[in-house]
Motif scaffolding. Structure first.
Motif, PDB file in Angstrom:
ATOM      1  N   ALA A  27       1.005  -1.069   0.148  1.00 53.34           N
ATOM      2  CA  ALA A  27      -0.190  -0.074  -0.001  1.00 53.34           C
ATOM      3  C   ALA A  27       0.889   1.198   0.057  1.00 53.34           C
ATOM      4  CB  ALA A  27      -0.824  -0.041   1.273  1.00 53.34           C
ATOM      5  N   ALA A  28       1.925   1.179   0.820  1.00 48.63           N
ATOM      6  CA  ALA A  28       2.846   2.490   0.928  1.00 48.63           C
ATOM      7  C   ALA A  28       3.406   2.500  -0.551  1.00 48.63           C
ATOM      8  CB  ALA A  28       3.814   2.398   1.979  1.00 48.63           C
ATOM      9  N   VAL A  29       4.131   1.278  -0.954  1.00 48.05           N
ATOM     10  CA  VAL A  29       4.847   1.500  -2.250  1.00 48.05           C
ATOM     11  C   VAL A  29       3.604   2.075  -3.548  1.00 48.05           C
ATOM     12  CG1 VAL A  29       5.934   0.131  -4.318  1.00 48.05           C
ATOM     13  CG2 VAL A  29       6.606  -0.129  -1.822  1.00 48.05           C
ATOM     14  N   SER A  30       2.611   1.506  -3.396  1.00 50.87           N
ATOM     15  CA  SER A  30       1.691   1.884  -4.485  1.00 50.87           C
ATOM     16  C   SER A  30       1.285   3.531  -4.395  1.00 50.87           C
ATOM     17  CB  SER A  30       0.215   1.258  -4.238  1.00 50.87           C
ATOM     18  OG  SER A  30      -0.754   1.645  -5.056  1.00 50.87           O
ATOM     19  N   SER A  31       1.019   3.994  -3.091  1.00 52.24           N
ATOM     20  CA  SER A  31       0.875   5.137  -2.875  1.00 52.24           C
ATOM     21  C   SER A  31       2.309   6.128  -3.391  1.00 52.24           C
ATOM     22  CB  SER A  31       0.855   5.718  -1.556  1.00 52.24           C
ATOM     23  OG  SER A  31      -0.446   4.932  -0.961  1.00 52.24           O
ATOM     24  N   LEU A  35       1.892   9.014  -6.548  1.00 53.11           N
ATOM     25  CA  LEU A  35       1.907  10.032  -6.437  1.00 53.11           C
ATOM     26  C   LEU A  35       3.229  10.807  -7.262  1.00 53.11           C
ATOM     27  CD1 LEU A  35       0.993  10.513  -2.761  1.00 53.11           C
ATOM     28  CD2 LEU A  35      -0.152  11.586  -4.742  1.00 53.11           C
ATOM     29  N   VAL A  36       4.297  10.001  -7.416  1.00 53.05           N
ATOM     30  CA  VAL A  36       5.354  10.525  -7.718  1.00 53.05           C
ATOM     31  C   VAL A  36       5.202  10.369  -9.375  1.00 53.05           C
ATOM     32  CG1 VAL A  36       8.060   9.958  -8.467  1.00 53.05           C
ATOM     33  CG2 VAL A  36       7.185  10.031  -6.072  1.00 53.05           C
ATOM     34  N   SER A  37       4.757   9.336  -9.953  1.00 52.30           N
ATOM     35  CA  SER A  37       4.162   9.306 -11.434  1.00 52.30           C
ATOM     36  C   SER A  37       3.346  10.424 -11.924  1.00 52.30           C
ATOM     37  CB  SER A  37       3.600   8.210 -11.884  1.00 52.30           C
ATOM     38  OG  SER A  37       4.557   7.052 -11.452  1.00 52.30           O
ATOM     39  N   LEU A  38       2.381  10.814 -11.191  1.00 53.37           N
ATOM     40  CA  LEU A  38       1.474  11.893 -11.493  1.00 53.37           C
ATOM     41  C   LEU A  38       2.231  13.377 -11.397  1.00 53.37           C
ATOM     42  CD1 LEU A  38      -1.668  11.141  -9.184  1.00 53.37           C
ATOM     43  CD2 LEU A  38      -1.512  11.165 -11.712  1.00 53.37           C
ATOM     44  N   SER A  39       3.307  13.365 -10.567  1.00 51.74           N
ATOM     45  CA  SER A  39       3.950  14.450 -10.551  1.00 51.74           C
ATOM     46  C   SER A  39       4.806  14.675 -11.746  1.00 51.74           C
ATOM     47  CB  SER A  39       4.853  14.440  -9.238  1.00 51.74           C
ATOM     48  OG  SER A  39       6.024  15.828  -9.363  1.00 51.74           O
ATOM     49  N   ARG A  40       5.577  13.587 -12.042  1.00 57.81           N
ATOM     50  CA  ARG A  40       6.371  13.691 -13.082  1.00 57.81           C
ATOM     51  C   ARG A  40       5.560  13.649 -14.656  1.00 57.81           C
ATOM     52  NH1 ARG A  40      11.138  10.746 -11.289  1.00 57.81           N
ATOM     53  NH2 ARG A  40      11.628  11.709  -9.421  1.00 57.81           N
ATOM     54  N   VAL A 254       3.731  13.568   0.939  1.00 58.26           N
ATOM     55  CA  VAL A 254       2.716  12.444   1.197  1.00 58.26           C
ATOM     56  C   VAL A 254       3.312  10.889   0.875  1.00 58.26           C
ATOM     57  CG1 VAL A 254       0.434  11.291   0.567  1.00 58.26           C
ATOM     58  CG2 VAL A 254       0.603  13.908   0.660  1.00 58.26           C
ATOM     59  N   SER A 255       4.114  10.899  -0.168  1.00 62.84           N
ATOM     60  CA  SER A 255       4.864   9.785  -0.599  1.00 62.84           C
ATOM     61  C   SER A 255       5.875   9.391   0.647  1.00 62.84           C
ATOM     62  CB  SER A 255       5.772   9.709  -1.798  1.00 62.84           C
ATOM     63  OG  SER A 255       4.902  10.132  -2.606  1.00 62.84           O
ATOM     64  N   TRP A 256       6.374  10.133   1.129  1.00 66.39           N
ATOM     65  CA  TRP A 256       7.368   9.853   2.247  1.00 66.39           C
ATOM     66  C   TRP A 256       6.937   9.383   3.386  1.00 66.39           C
ATOM     67  CZ3 TRP A 256      11.897   7.860   1.261  1.00 66.39           C
ATOM     68  CH2 TRP A 256      12.506   8.080  -0.056  1.00 66.39           C
ATOM     69  N   VAL A 257       5.484  10.083   3.809  1.00 62.87           N
ATOM     70  CA  VAL A 257       4.884   9.736   4.989  1.00 62.87           C
ATOM     71  C   VAL A 257       4.575   8.175   4.742  1.00 62.87           C
ATOM     72  CG1 VAL A 257       2.466   9.963   6.330  1.00 62.87           C
ATOM     73  CG2 VAL A 257       4.139  11.910   5.650  1.00 62.87           C
ATOM     74  N   ALA A 258       3.824   8.075   3.386  1.00 60.97           N
ATOM     75  CA  ALA A 258       3.629   6.453   3.136  1.00 60.97           C
ATOM     76  C   ALA A 258       4.957   5.508   3.465  1.00 60.97           C
ATOM     77  CB  ALA A 258       3.016   6.329   1.860  1.00 60.97           C
ATOM     78  N   ALA A 307      10.978  -6.583  -0.752  1.00 59.55           N
ATOM     79  CA  ALA A 307      10.785  -7.022  -1.997  1.00 59.55           C
ATOM     80  C   ALA A 307       9.595  -7.471  -2.541  1.00 59.55           C
ATOM     81  CB  ALA A 307      11.947  -7.936  -2.158  1.00 59.55           C
ATOM     82  N   ILE A 308       8.884  -8.278  -1.428  1.00 60.61           N
ATOM     83  CA  ILE A 308       7.434  -9.057  -1.735  1.00 60.61           C
ATOM     84  C   ILE A 308       6.477  -7.738  -1.960  1.00 60.61           C
ATOM     85  CG2 ILE A 308       5.721 -10.490  -0.874  1.00 60.61           C
ATOM     86  CD1 ILE A 308       7.988 -12.270  -0.077  1.00 60.61           C
ATOM     87  N   GLY A 309       6.660  -6.834  -0.726  1.00 60.70           N
ATOM     88  CA  GLY A 309       5.654  -5.674  -0.726  1.00 60.70           C
ATOM     89  C   GLY A 309       5.877  -4.780  -2.041  1.00 60.70           C
ATOM     90  N   ALA A 310       7.237  -4.551  -2.459  1.00 56.92           N
ATOM     91  CA  ALA A 310       7.440  -3.740  -3.561  1.00 56.92           C
ATOM     92  C   ALA A 310       6.706  -4.089  -4.838  1.00 56.92           C
ATOM     93  CB  ALA A 310       8.864  -3.356  -3.342  1.00 56.92           C
ATOM     94  N   ALA A 311       6.970  -5.647  -5.134  1.00 56.68           N
ATOM     95  CA  ALA A 311       6.610  -6.146  -6.250  1.00 56.68           C
ATOM     96  C   ALA A 311       5.115  -5.872  -6.467  1.00 56.68           C
ATOM     97  CB  ALA A 311       7.067  -7.468  -6.429  1.00 56.68           C
ATOM     98  N   ALA A 312       4.188  -6.224  -5.233  1.00 55.57           N
ATOM     99  CA  ALA A 312       2.967  -6.229  -5.244  1.00 55.57           C
ATOM    100  C   ALA A 312       2.602  -4.729  -5.350  1.00 55.57           C
ATOM    101  CB  ALA A 312       2.324  -6.784  -3.983  1.00 55.57           C
ATOM    102  N   GLY A 313       3.341  -3.825  -4.844  1.00 62.42           N
ATOM    103  CA  GLY A 313       2.904  -2.564  -4.542  1.00 62.42           C
ATOM    104  C   GLY A 313       3.082  -1.767  -6.116  1.00 62.42           C
TER     105      GLY A 313
END
Length: 377
Positions: A27-31, A35-40, A254-258, A307-313
């Motif tokens: 969830a944190a990685v997804s957020s 957000l970073v993709s929207l900004s870029r 917000v990204s770094w809070v996540a 790593a598992i969470g990041a792949a899912a995120g």
């Protein structure tokens, strides 16, 4: 039991806890990714719209936060063109408006007004039709996506703000900012928005656009001559805009809070694991495991969870980004797609969180004394 199999065995021993930890990280990685993709994407959309129209340098009002709200005297364009090194300075009026489209949500569309002799008409790629002829005040060109959503084409009438226009051309696909835009003669747009003789910006073509030193020297000369204006290279415009910078700062915070929440999740999970395995760690120390090996085992578990969470995120973030970009406002302003740099940055941040979250539990496990650990419980 090895340093590799031990963390895997512990994760499988508590599958629900492992799953919940991975979900929290995902969830944190997804957020973060969304957000970073929207900004870029917002920055890339603006840059692509400029470079696609052959703009080398953009002249903006220095003291206006929102570009589309600025008012500049269109006559300044002739003065800017007189500066050595400037080939053409085309005034432009831009505005963001709402369009009511039957059968769909309200769209936010960029309307752009260009002089008849502007180089932008020549650089605008058309899928069909032609740009408005000189003196053809009622002619307009629609972006490809907008024409499809409005279900109108060449020769159709289009009523906007009480005025009737005729579609003379449809622009070829060329980035979200152009695909949902309306292009019209500058005089018609000035009359439509009651801003005679005004523009919001000037688009410059210069003699040697590929020569960075020449462009830098020219922009400095222009800023000395026109102190009320800021002259920016096309690739720098989005990064210098106050609205874009504010959005970037907000999304970054917000990204770094996540990610901080993910750090707490990993830390809590590994602390619980180390506490539960105190006797097991004592046995490993008693049979000769060095503290560094125990530390590496716990750190590895944190990295595996991340790593598992990041792949899912990343997968969840890609899906979330597609959903968000279907919004009628963002869909016309943000360049879609996951960029490799953002994905790599997100994965690196997730692994950093895993390493940081495992640091204290690993240190605590490594410093445990065998006898005290065996007596625990």
């Amino acid at each position: 039991m090895t340093a590799w199999t031990l963390p895997v065995a512990d994760m499988l021993r508590r599958p629900l806890r492992t799953l919940l930890t991975a979900v929290g990280i995902a969830a944190a990685v997804s957020s973060y990714l969304t957000l970073v993709s929207l900004s870029r994407g917002l920055e890339l959309g603006w840059i692509a719209s400029l470079e696609g129209r052959g703009v080398h340098v953009l002249a903006l009002s220095r003291d206006t936060v929102e570009v589309m709200a600025s008012s500049l005297d269109a006559a300044l364009g002739r003065e800017i063109e007189a500066v050595p090194g400037v080939v053409q300075a085309a005034g432009e009026m831009a505005n963001l408006v709402r369009f009511e489209v039957p059968g769909t949500e309200t769209l936010h569309v960029t309307v752009r007004g260009w002089p008849a002799d502007s180089f932008k008409w020549r650089s605008l790629a058309l899928a069909e039709g032609r740009p408005p002829a000189a003196g053809e005040a009622s002619g307009i060109v629609l972006g490809a996506t907008l024409a499809r959503l409005l279900r109108i084409g060449i020769g159709n009438r289009f009523v906007f703000r009480g005025a009737t226009f005729v579609v003379t051309g449809v622009a070829a696909a060329g980035g979200v900012w152009n695909d949902r835009a309306v292009f019209m003669p500058l005089a018609a747009m000035q009359a439509l928005f009651d801003r005679p003789g005004q523009v919001t910006e000037f688009s410059l073509q210069v003699e040697r656009p590929g020569d960075a030193a020449f462009v830098a020297e020219l922009t400095q000369d222009l800023e000395r001559r026109f102190p009320r204006l800021a002259f920016l290279r096309a690739g720098e415009v989005a990064g210098q805009n106050d609205v874009v910078r504010t959005f970037r700062a907000f999304s970054g915070a917000v990204s770094w809070v996540a990610m901080a929440m993910a750090l707490v999740i990993v830390l809590n999970t590994l602390l619980m694991s180390v506490t539960e395995r105190t006797q097991e760690i004592g046995v490993l120390a008693a049979v000769g495991w060095q503290p560094s090996r125990v530390l590496a085992t716990v750190m590895l578990q944190g990295l595996l969870l991340s790593a598992i969470g990041a792949a899912a995120g990343v997968a969840l973030g890609a899906f979330s980004l597609r959903v968000v970009l279907r919004h009628p406002t963002l869909g016309g302003l943000v360049e879609p797609g996951l960029h490799a740099g953002v994905v790599v940055e997100t994965l690196a941040a997730a692994l950093l969180v895993g390493a940081a979250g495992g640091l204290y539990p690993a240190w605590r496990a490594a410093r445990a004394r065998p006898l005290a650990s065996l007596r625990h419980g």
